[in-house]
Design a protein around this motif. Structure first.
Motif, PDB file in Angstrom:
ATOM      1  N   LYS A 127      21.643  18.694 -38.737  1.00 45.68           N
ATOM      2  CA  LYS A 127      21.113  19.965 -38.243  1.00 45.68           C
ATOM      3  C   LYS A 127      22.227  20.998 -38.149  1.00 45.68           C
ATOM      4  N   GLU A 132      18.863  19.475 -41.802  1.00 43.36           N
ATOM      5  CA  GLU A 132      17.938  18.612 -41.061  1.00 43.36           C
ATOM      6  C   GLU A 132      16.712  18.279 -41.906  1.00 43.36           C
ATOM      7  N   SER A 133      16.211  19.239 -42.673  1.00 44.07           N
ATOM      8  CA  SER A 133      14.999  19.019 -43.476  1.00 44.07           C
ATOM      9  C   SER A 133      15.260  18.153 -44.712  1.00 44.07           C
ATOM     10  N   HIS A 134      16.534  17.879 -45.003  1.00 42.92           N
ATOM     11  CA  HIS A 134      16.890  17.058 -46.167  1.00 42.92           C
ATOM     12  C   HIS A 134      17.369  15.664 -45.755  1.00 42.92           C
ATOM     13  N   SER A 135      17.081  15.261 -44.544  1.00 45.93           N
ATOM     14  CA  SER A 135      17.650  14.027 -44.010  1.00 45.93           C
ATOM     15  C   SER A 135      17.275  12.789 -44.812  1.00 45.93           C
ATOM     16  N   HIS A 137      16.535  12.791 -48.108  1.00 51.53           N
ATOM     17  CA  HIS A 137      16.844  12.956 -49.524  1.00 51.53           C
ATOM     18  C   HIS A 137      18.004  12.051 -49.921  1.00 51.53           C
TER      19      HIS A 137
END
Length: 233
Positions: A127, A132-135, A137
């Motif tokens: 974050k 955070e939104s690619h955790s 990937h």
């Protein structure tokens, strides 16, 4: 934080010896942001390997956070690396089959932190670097800049005393390089000690101190007026 005195390092090349470091004297205070510069063969990578407890000098002394670094077996060396140091590499060194979250959490696994806690810490650092939104990937699903941000989050997750960055922008385009340096400047602003090996003058200008090596000796060591990333925007 770092105190090096009369450091020498040689390597055997066939029947001869190559004297790479020829009496390095070097100290770094807590909270500094230092660029280590020099052409190929100057000794900067060897110095970084010794600072990172990946190699040992032939003679001289190295003290890290008041701890003498000398004659360590691999178990103790590994413990000190995990306790004191965070690493950022040009090639990112992420594990391809692990998610961004798992890559960041890896140093905490070696520290014996329980899964739920290390995932929570890892997510907090993702974050912090804006991922955070690619955790979940995998590395091959991330851009170069995103990979380096994951690597920075991983380096920070174990709360190291010192961050060592080896050409952290070397594999990135200019815009992405400056974004990464903006992140590094922000981490330094919070008090973290950071050393960056770079051959790029614009990256060195974003640090607070420039140290130049040539033929195994420090030929220049000066404080510089730090260029903030906003100057380029």
């Amino acid at each position: 934080m770092i105190e090096i005195k009369d450091l020498h390092k040689s390597y055997k090349t066939g029947s001869s010896e190559l004297h790479v470091l020829k009496g390095i004297n070097f100290s770094v205070k807590e909270g500094e942001l230092v660029a280590i510069m020099g052409s190929s063969g100057s000794g900067k990578s060897t110095l970084l390997n010794i600072l990172g407890i990946l190699d040992e000098a032939d003679s001289g002394s190295y003290i890290l956070d008041n701890v003498p670094i000398k004659n360590l077996n691999e178990t103790v060396a590994s413990k000190y690396r995990n306790q004191f140091l965070g690493f950022i590499f040009q090639s990112f060194n992420l594990i391809n089959y692990k998610s961004a979250l798992d890559n960041v959490a890896l140093p905490l696994y070696y520290q014996g932190v329980k899964r739920n806690e290390r995932n929570e810490i890892a997510m907090s650092y993702l974050k912090k670097v804006g991922l955070e939104s690619h955790s979940h990937h995998l590395p091959n699903e991330l851009s170069g800049g995103q990979k380096q941000r994951v690597a920075i989050a991983r380096a920070m997750a174990s709360h190291p005393k010192v961050l060592l960055a080896d050409e952290p922008t070397g594999a990135l385009d200019t815009k992405t390089s400056y974004e990464v340096m903006e992140l590094i400047q922000g981490i330094n602003d919070e008090g973290k000690t950071i050393l960056i090996v770079t051959h790029e003058p614009d990256i060195a200008a974003m640090c607070k101190r420039n140290v130049v090596l040539k033929d195994g000796l420090i030929i220049d060591d000066k404080m510089v007026e730090q260029v903030r990333i906003s100057a380029y925007v």
